[in-house]
Design a protein around this motif. Structure first.
Motif, mmCIF file in Angstrom:
data_model
loop_
_atom_site.group_PDB
_atom_site.id
_atom_site.type_symbol
_atom_site.label_atom_id
_atom_site.label_comp_id
_atom_site.label_asym_id
_atom_site.label_seq_id
_atom_site.Cartn_x
_atom_site.Cartn_y
_atom_site.Cartn_z
ATOM 1 N N ASP A 64 0.851 -1.184 0.000
ATOM 2 C CA ASP A 64 0.000 0.000 0.000
ATOM 3 C C ASP A 64 0.894 1.243 0.000
ATOM 4 O O ASP A 64 1.637 1.449 -0.937
ATOM 5 C CB ASP A 64 -0.981 -0.021 1.170
ATOM 6 C CG ASP A 64 -2.136 -1.005 0.931
ATOM 7 O OD1 ASP A 64 -2.391 -1.350 -0.229
ATOM 8 O OD2 ASP A 64 -2.778 -1.416 1.914
ATOM 9 N N ALA A 65 0.875 2.056 1.062
ATOM 10 C CA ALA A 65 1.682 3.280 1.071
ATOM 11 C C ALA A 65 2.996 3.117 1.824
ATOM 12 O O ALA A 65 3.742 4.084 1.976
ATOM 13 C CB ALA A 65 0.882 4.423 1.689
ATOM 14 N N SER A 66 3.292 1.906 2.293
ATOM 15 C CA SER A 66 4.522 1.665 3.049
ATOM 16 C C SER A 66 5.592 1.077 2.144
ATOM 17 O O SER A 66 5.296 0.244 1.278
ATOM 18 C CB SER A 66 4.251 0.707 4.213
ATOM 19 O OG SER A 66 3.350 1.259 5.129
ATOM 20 N N GLY A 118 13.147 -17.577 13.606
ATOM 21 C CA GLY A 118 12.070 -18.242 12.886
ATOM 22 C C GLY A 118 11.573 -17.364 11.757
ATOM 23 O O GLY A 118 12.243 -16.423 11.330
ATOM 24 N N ASP A 119 10.379 -17.636 11.242
ATOM 25 C CA ASP A 119 9.816 -16.850 10.157
ATOM 26 C C ASP A 119 9.169 -15.578 10.700
ATOM 27 O O ASP A 119 8.739 -15.524 11.851
ATOM 28 C CB ASP A 119 8.783 -17.658 9.378
ATOM 29 C CG ASP A 119 9.404 -18.825 8.621
ATOM 30 O OD1 ASP A 119 8.646 -19.698 8.184
ATOM 31 O OD2 ASP A 119 10.646 -18.862 8.465
ATOM 32 N N LYS A 120 9.079 -14.562 9.848
ATOM 33 C CA LYS A 120 8.539 -13.266 10.262
ATOM 34 C C LYS A 120 7.598 -12.724 9.194
ATOM 35 O O LYS A 120 7.999 -12.437 8.064
ATOM 36 C CB LYS A 120 9.688 -12.274 10.489
ATOM 37 C CG LYS A 120 9.272 -10.817 10.671
ATOM 38 C CD LYS A 120 8.576 -10.575 11.977
ATOM 39 C CE LYS A 120 8.300 -9.081 12.177
ATOM 40 N NZ LYS A 120 7.554 -8.835 13.447
ATOM 41 N N ASP A 121 6.313 -12.598 9.540
ATOM 42 C CA ASP A 121 5.316 -11.982 8.675
ATOM 43 C C ASP A 121 5.447 -10.470 8.859
ATOM 44 O O ASP A 121 5.024 -9.912 9.868
ATOM 45 C CB ASP A 121 3.928 -12.479 9.077
ATOM 46 C CG ASP A 121 2.829 -11.993 8.143
ATOM 47 O OD1 ASP A 121 3.068 -11.039 7.369
ATOM 48 O OD2 ASP A 121 1.722 -12.564 8.187
ATOM 49 N N VAL A 122 6.046 -9.812 7.873
ATOM 50 C CA VAL A 122 6.467 -8.420 8.049
ATOM 51 C C VAL A 122 5.293 -7.485 8.283
ATOM 52 O O VAL A 122 5.321 -6.631 9.172
ATOM 53 C CB VAL A 122 7.304 -7.951 6.837
ATOM 54 C CG1 VAL A 122 7.669 -6.470 6.977
ATOM 55 C CG2 VAL A 122 8.573 -8.797 6.701
ATOM 56 N N PHE A 123 4.222 -7.620 7.491
ATOM 57 C CA PHE A 123 3.093 -6.694 7.588
ATOM 58 C C PHE A 123 1.862 -7.325 8.244
ATOM 59 O O PHE A 123 0.820 -6.676 8.344
ATOM 60 C CB PHE A 123 2.737 -6.164 6.198
ATOM 61 C CG PHE A 123 3.833 -5.337 5.576
ATOM 62 C CD1 PHE A 123 4.047 -4.026 5.978
ATOM 63 C CD2 PHE A 123 4.662 -5.874 4.597
ATOM 64 C CE1 PHE A 123 5.056 -3.266 5.415
ATOM 65 C CE2 PHE A 123 5.682 -5.121 4.033
ATOM 66 C CZ PHE A 123 5.877 -3.812 4.446
ATOM 67 N N LEU A 140 9.668 -14.104 0.986
ATOM 68 C CA LEU A 140 8.503 -14.412 0.161
ATOM 69 C C LEU A 140 7.696 -13.143 -0.042
ATOM 70 O O LEU A 140 7.345 -12.461 0.933
ATOM 71 C CB LEU A 140 7.644 -15.479 0.852
ATOM 72 C CG LEU A 140 6.241 -15.711 0.275
ATOM 73 C CD1 LEU A 140 6.322 -16.278 -1.143
ATOM 74 C CD2 LEU A 140 5.436 -16.633 1.182
ATOM 75 N N VAL A 141 7.408 -12.817 -1.305
ATOM 76 C CA VAL A 141 6.567 -11.667 -1.638
ATOM 77 C C VAL A 141 5.420 -12.177 -2.503
ATOM 78 O O VAL A 141 5.650 -12.804 -3.546
ATOM 79 C CB VAL A 141 7.363 -10.585 -2.405
ATOM 80 C CG1 VAL A 141 6.462 -9.385 -2.700
ATOM 81 C CG2 VAL A 141 8.591 -10.155 -1.621
ATOM 82 N N LYS A 167 10.963 7.863 3.019
ATOM 83 C CA LYS A 167 9.741 7.063 2.875
ATOM 84 C C LYS A 167 9.982 5.584 3.179
ATOM 85 O O LYS A 167 9.027 4.821 3.321
ATOM 86 C CB LYS A 167 9.183 7.207 1.454
ATOM 87 C CG LYS A 167 8.666 8.594 1.116
ATOM 88 C CD LYS A 167 7.433 8.939 1.912
ATOM 89 C CE LYS A 167 6.829 10.265 1.456
ATOM 90 N NZ LYS A 167 5.640 10.628 2.281
ATOM 91 N N ILE A 168 11.253 5.189 3.255
ATOM 92 C CA ILE A 168 11.571 3.792 3.549
ATOM 93 C C ILE A 168 11.355 3.552 5.042
ATOM 94 O O ILE A 168 12.084 4.075 5.882
ATOM 95 C CB ILE A 168 13.020 3.454 3.151
ATOM 96 C CG1 ILE A 168 13.268 3.781 1.671
ATOM 97 C CG2 ILE A 168 13.327 1.992 3.453
ATOM 98 C CD1 ILE A 168 12.386 3.027 0.705
ATOM 99 N N GLU A 169 10.348 2.764 5.374
ATOM 100 C CA GLU A 169 10.001 2.513 6.767
ATOM 101 C C GLU A 169 10.703 1.272 7.323
ATOM 102 O O GLU A 169 10.926 1.177 8.531
ATOM 103 C CB GLU A 169 8.492 2.337 6.907
ATOM 104 C CG GLU A 169 7.690 3.564 6.524
ATOM 105 C CD GLU A 169 6.201 3.336 6.617
ATOM 106 O OE1 GLU A 169 5.780 2.252 7.090
ATOM 107 O OE2 GLU A 169 5.437 4.227 6.199
ATOM 108 N N THR A 170 11.028 0.333 6.441
ATOM 109 C CA THR A 170 11.595 -0.943 6.880
ATOM 110 C C THR A 170 12.754 -1.329 5.977
ATOM 111 O O THR A 170 12.655 -1.203 4.750
ATOM 112 C CB THR A 170 10.529 -2.065 6.835
ATOM 113 O OG1 THR A 170 9.400 -1.680 7.623
ATOM 114 C CG2 THR A 170 11.087 -3.386 7.351
#
Length: 276
Positions: free
Chosen positions: A66-68, A175-180, A201-202, A111-114
Protein backbone atom coordinates in the motif's frame (compact mmCIF):
# COMPACT_ATOMS: atom_id res chain seq x y z
CA UNK A 1 11.14 -24.24 15.89
CA UNK A 2 11.25 -26.45 12.78
CA UNK A 3 7.65 -27.59 13.36
CA UNK A 4 6.49 -23.98 13.60
CA UNK A 5 8.29 -23.12 10.35
CA UNK A 6 6.69 -26.04 8.50
CA UNK A 7 3.23 -25.08 9.82
CA UNK A 8 3.74 -21.50 8.65
CA UNK A 9 4.89 -22.72 5.23
CA UNK A 10 1.73 -24.81 4.93
CA UNK A 11 -0.42 -21.84 5.92
CA UNK A 12 1.32 -19.63 3.38
CA UNK A 13 0.52 -22.17 0.66
CA UNK A 14 -3.22 -21.67 1.23
CA UNK A 15 -5.09 -19.25 -1.06
CA UNK A 16 -5.81 -15.80 0.28
CA UNK A 17 -9.10 -15.70 2.19
CA UNK A 18 -10.08 -12.09 1.48
CA UNK A 19 -8.56 -10.83 -1.76
CA UNK A 20 -10.91 -7.82 -1.82
CA UNK A 21 -9.16 -6.44 1.25
CA UNK A 22 -5.64 -7.49 0.27
CA UNK A 23 -2.95 -4.83 0.34
CA UNK A 24 -1.55 -3.66 -2.99
CA UNK A 25 1.99 -5.03 -3.36
CA UNK A 26 4.58 -3.82 -5.88
CA UNK A 27 8.15 -5.07 -6.30
CA UNK A 28 11.14 -3.37 -7.95
CA UNK A 29 14.50 -5.01 -8.64
CA UNK A 30 17.34 -2.58 -7.89
CA UNK A 31 20.93 -2.65 -9.14
CA UNK A 32 23.08 -2.73 -6.01
CA UNK A 33 26.41 -3.64 -7.59
CA UNK A 34 28.32 -6.58 -9.02
CA UNK A 35 31.19 -8.80 -7.90
CA UNK A 36 33.68 -10.18 -10.42
CA UNK A 37 34.98 -13.60 -9.32
CA UNK A 38 38.24 -14.76 -10.91
CA UNK A 39 38.13 -18.27 -9.40
CA UNK A 40 34.61 -19.62 -8.93
CA UNK A 41 35.89 -22.69 -7.07
CA UNK A 42 35.79 -20.46 -3.97
CA UNK A 43 32.01 -21.02 -4.09
CA UNK A 44 32.12 -24.82 -3.82
CA UNK A 45 33.60 -26.83 -0.96
CA UNK A 46 34.12 -29.64 -3.49
CA UNK A 47 36.12 -27.31 -5.83
CA UNK A 48 33.52 -27.98 -8.53
CA UNK A 49 34.10 -24.77 -10.48
CA UNK A 50 37.89 -24.77 -10.87
CA UNK A 51 39.07 -22.50 -13.68
CA UNK A 52 35.69 -20.77 -14.05
CA UNK A 53 35.13 -17.02 -13.80
CA UNK A 54 31.85 -15.24 -13.29
CA UNK A 55 30.41 -11.85 -12.43
CA UNK A 56 27.75 -12.08 -9.75
CA UNK A 57 24.98 -9.52 -9.53
CA UNK A 58 24.33 -7.79 -6.22
CA UNK A 59 20.61 -7.15 -6.42
CA UNK A 60 18.35 -5.66 -3.79
CA UNK A 61 14.65 -4.93 -3.83
CA UNK A 62 12.04 -2.27 -3.08
CA UNK A 63 8.63 -3.44 -1.93
CA UNK A 64 5.55 -1.23 -1.69
CA UNK A 65 2.82 -2.45 0.66
CA UNK A 66 0.00 0.00 0.00
CA UNK A 67 1.68 3.28 1.07
CA UNK A 68 4.52 1.67 3.05
CA UNK A 69 7.96 1.02 1.55
CA UNK A 70 10.45 -1.68 2.47
CA UNK A 71 13.94 -2.41 1.18
CA UNK A 72 15.19 -5.98 1.03
CA UNK A 73 19.00 -5.85 1.33
CA UNK A 74 20.98 -2.70 0.62
CA UNK A 75 23.80 -3.91 -1.61
CA UNK A 76 27.41 -2.81 -1.75
CA UNK A 77 28.69 0.29 0.08
CA UNK A 78 28.59 3.59 -1.83
CA UNK A 79 32.38 3.82 -1.33
CA UNK A 80 32.65 1.21 -4.10
CA UNK A 81 31.09 3.49 -6.75
CA UNK A 82 33.18 3.08 -9.89
CA UNK A 83 35.63 0.65 -8.26
CA UNK A 84 37.84 -1.27 -10.68
CA UNK A 85 37.14 -4.96 -11.25
CA UNK A 86 40.53 -5.66 -12.78
CA UNK A 87 42.77 -8.30 -11.24
CA UNK A 88 42.23 -11.57 -9.42
CA UNK A 89 40.10 -12.47 -6.44
CA UNK A 90 36.65 -11.04 -5.66
CA UNK A 91 36.26 -7.53 -7.08
CA UNK A 92 33.09 -5.67 -6.03
CA UNK A 93 31.93 -2.51 -7.77
CA UNK A 94 28.88 -0.26 -7.69
CA UNK A 95 27.53 1.77 -10.61
CA UNK A 96 24.61 3.56 -8.94
CA UNK A 97 23.25 4.03 -5.44
CA UNK A 98 19.89 2.97 -4.09
CA UNK A 99 18.99 6.59 -3.34
CA UNK A 100 19.64 7.57 -6.96
CA UNK A 101 17.41 4.76 -8.18
CA UNK A 102 14.65 5.66 -5.74
CA UNK A 103 14.72 9.23 -7.02
CA UNK A 104 13.92 7.91 -10.52
CA UNK A 105 10.58 6.61 -9.30
CA UNK A 106 9.83 9.47 -6.93
CA UNK A 107 10.44 7.68 -3.63
CA UNK A 108 12.23 9.87 -1.09
CA UNK A 109 14.73 8.07 1.18
CA UNK A 110 12.72 8.99 4.28
CA UNK A 111 9.74 7.06 2.88
CA UNK A 112 11.57 3.79 3.55
CA UNK A 113 10.00 2.51 6.77
CA UNK A 114 11.60 -0.94 6.88
CA UNK A 115 14.96 -2.38 5.83
CA UNK A 116 14.96 -6.16 5.81
CA UNK A 117 18.38 -7.83 5.68
CA UNK A 118 19.00 -11.34 4.35
CA UNK A 119 22.27 -11.63 6.29
CA UNK A 120 25.09 -9.55 7.70
CA UNK A 121 27.71 -9.62 4.92
CA UNK A 122 28.93 -6.26 3.64
CA UNK A 123 27.46 -6.73 0.15
CA UNK A 124 23.94 -6.93 1.62
CA UNK A 125 24.04 -4.09 4.18
CA UNK A 126 26.32 -1.64 2.33
CA UNK A 127 23.90 1.29 1.98
CA UNK A 128 21.72 0.68 5.04
CA UNK A 129 22.88 3.85 6.80
CA UNK A 130 21.30 5.94 4.03
CA UNK A 131 17.98 5.01 5.70
CA UNK A 132 18.60 5.58 9.43
CA UNK A 133 14.93 6.29 10.13
CA UNK A 134 13.95 2.79 9.01
CA UNK A 135 13.25 -0.17 11.26
CA UNK A 136 15.92 -2.80 10.65
CA UNK A 137 14.73 -6.41 10.45
CA UNK A 138 17.59 -8.91 10.75
CA UNK A 139 18.16 -12.41 12.07
CA UNK A 140 19.09 -12.29 15.75
CA UNK A 141 22.18 -14.42 15.20
CA UNK A 142 23.40 -12.07 12.47
CA UNK A 143 22.86 -8.95 14.56
CA UNK A 144 24.83 -10.67 17.30
CA UNK A 145 27.51 -11.32 14.67
CA UNK A 146 28.00 -7.58 14.20
CA UNK A 147 28.96 -7.37 17.88
CA UNK A 148 31.39 -10.30 17.83
CA UNK A 149 35.11 -9.70 18.38
CA UNK A 150 36.62 -10.03 15.89
CA UNK A 151 33.80 -9.83 13.32
CA UNK A 152 33.39 -12.86 11.09
CA UNK A 153 34.23 -13.08 7.37
CA UNK A 154 32.68 -10.25 5.30
CA UNK A 155 31.08 -8.58 8.36
CA UNK A 156 31.61 -4.81 8.83
CA UNK A 157 29.77 -3.39 11.89
CA UNK A 158 30.24 0.21 10.72
CA UNK A 159 27.68 -0.42 7.98
CA UNK A 160 24.86 -0.74 10.54
CA UNK A 161 26.20 1.67 13.18
CA UNK A 162 22.94 3.59 13.86
CA UNK A 163 21.18 0.37 14.85
CA UNK A 164 24.10 -0.99 16.88
CA UNK A 165 24.33 2.32 18.75
CA UNK A 166 20.62 2.30 19.60
CA UNK A 167 19.97 5.43 17.53
CA UNK A 168 17.69 3.65 15.05
CA UNK A 169 14.96 1.02 15.58
CA UNK A 170 15.86 -2.64 15.15
CA UNK A 171 13.84 -5.85 15.45
CA UNK A 172 15.70 -9.13 15.60
CA UNK A 173 14.05 -12.12 13.96
CA UNK A 174 14.04 -15.77 14.97
CA UNK A 175 12.07 -18.24 12.89
CA UNK A 176 9.82 -16.85 10.16
CA UNK A 177 8.54 -13.27 10.26
CA UNK A 178 5.32 -11.98 8.67
CA UNK A 179 6.47 -8.42 8.05
CA UNK A 180 3.09 -6.69 7.59
CA UNK A 181 0.89 -9.23 9.38
CA UNK A 182 -1.11 -10.25 6.32
CA UNK A 183 1.07 -12.94 4.72
CA UNK A 184 2.04 -10.74 1.77
CA UNK A 185 5.73 -10.33 2.73
CA UNK A 186 7.36 -13.01 4.89
CA UNK A 187 10.98 -13.41 5.99
CA UNK A 188 11.84 -17.11 5.78
CA UNK A 189 14.50 -18.59 8.04
CA UNK A 190 17.13 -20.17 5.78
CA UNK A 191 20.29 -20.56 7.88
CA UNK A 192 23.55 -22.05 6.68
CA UNK A 193 25.28 -19.28 4.79
CA UNK A 194 25.30 -17.43 8.11
CA UNK A 195 23.68 -18.49 11.35
CA UNK A 196 20.86 -15.97 10.91
CA UNK A 197 20.32 -15.99 7.13
CA UNK A 198 16.91 -15.21 5.63
CA UNK A 199 15.09 -15.36 2.32
CA UNK A 200 11.93 -13.42 1.45
CA UNK A 201 8.50 -14.41 0.16
CA UNK A 202 6.57 -11.67 -1.64
CA UNK A 203 3.01 -12.35 -2.83
CA UNK A 204 2.00 -10.32 -5.89
CA UNK A 205 -1.55 -10.18 -7.20
CA UNK A 206 -0.58 -10.59 -10.85
CA UNK A 207 2.77 -12.38 -11.00
CA UNK A 208 2.05 -14.57 -8.00
CA UNK A 209 4.51 -15.55 -5.31
CA UNK A 210 8.15 -14.49 -5.63
CA UNK A 211 10.92 -15.99 -3.50
CA UNK A 212 14.07 -13.90 -3.07
CA UNK A 213 16.94 -16.20 -2.13
CA UNK A 214 19.25 -14.06 -0.04
CA UNK A 215 22.49 -16.06 -0.21
CA UNK A 216 20.90 -19.50 0.23
CA UNK A 217 22.67 -20.06 -3.09
CA UNK A 218 24.74 -17.70 -5.23
CA UNK A 219 23.77 -19.07 -8.64
CA UNK A 220 20.96 -21.29 -9.89
CA UNK A 221 22.92 -24.50 -10.57
CA UNK A 222 23.87 -24.78 -6.90
CA UNK A 223 20.33 -26.00 -6.29
CA UNK A 224 20.84 -29.00 -8.59
CA UNK A 225 24.44 -29.87 -7.65
CA UNK A 226 24.15 -29.13 -3.90
CA UNK A 227 26.96 -26.59 -4.20
CA UNK A 228 27.92 -25.15 -0.81
CA UNK A 229 30.64 -22.49 -0.46
CA UNK A 230 33.38 -23.30 2.06
CA UNK A 231 32.71 -19.97 3.80
CA UNK A 232 29.16 -21.01 4.75
CA UNK A 233 28.88 -21.60 8.48
CA UNK A 234 26.92 -24.88 8.33
CA UNK A 235 26.80 -27.30 5.39
CA UNK A 236 23.83 -29.34 6.61
CA UNK A 237 21.77 -26.22 7.31
CA UNK A 238 22.73 -24.84 3.89
CA UNK A 239 21.41 -27.94 2.13
CA UNK A 240 18.23 -27.96 4.24
CA UNK A 241 17.57 -24.29 3.43
CA UNK A 242 18.10 -24.95 -0.28
CA UNK A 243 15.57 -27.75 -0.06
CA UNK A 244 13.10 -25.57 1.81
CA UNK A 245 13.14 -22.88 -0.90
CA UNK A 246 12.78 -25.42 -3.69
CA UNK A 247 9.88 -27.16 -1.94
CA UNK A 248 8.14 -23.86 -1.23
CA UNK A 249 8.62 -22.71 -4.83
CA UNK A 250 6.82 -25.87 -5.99
CA UNK A 251 4.07 -25.59 -3.37
CA UNK A 252 3.31 -21.96 -4.27
CA UNK A 253 4.20 -22.17 -7.99
CA UNK A 254 6.52 -19.30 -7.11
CA UNK A 255 9.18 -17.49 -9.10
CA UNK A 256 12.42 -18.31 -7.29
CA UNK A 257 15.01 -15.56 -7.81
CA UNK A 258 18.68 -16.12 -6.93
CA UNK A 259 19.82 -12.64 -5.99
CA UNK A 260 23.42 -13.02 -7.18
CA UNK A 261 22.58 -14.72 -10.51
CA UNK A 262 22.21 -12.43 -13.54
CA UNK A 263 19.97 -14.91 -15.36
CA UNK A 264 17.74 -15.38 -12.35
CA UNK A 265 17.16 -11.74 -11.51
CA UNK A 266 16.04 -11.28 -15.13
CA UNK A 267 12.88 -13.18 -14.11
CA UNK A 268 11.79 -9.80 -12.71
CA UNK A 269 11.39 -6.60 -14.75
CA UNK A 270 14.42 -4.36 -15.19
CA UNK A 271 14.28 -1.12 -13.19
CA UNK A 272 12.42 1.22 -13.29
CA UNK A 273 9.66 -1.21 -14.29
CA UNK A 274 8.08 -3.17 -11.44
CA UNK A 275 6.28 -6.45 -10.87
CA UNK A 276 2.75 -6.48 -9.48
Amino acid sequence: MKTAQFLLAAMLALPAMDTAQAAEIELWRLDCGSIKISDLSAFSDTLRYQGEQRTLTDSCYLIRHDASYMLWDTGLPAALLGASQEGNGMKPSLSKTIKDQLSEIGVAPDKIETVGISHNHFDHVGQATDFPQARLLIGKADLDGFRAEPPAFAVDPSLVKPWLDGKAPVNTVEGDKDVFGDGSVVMLSTPGHTHGSYSLLVRLAGKGAVLLSGDTVHFEEQFTNNGVPPFNVDRAQSLASMGRLQDMAKALDATLVVQHDANDIAKLPAFPASAK
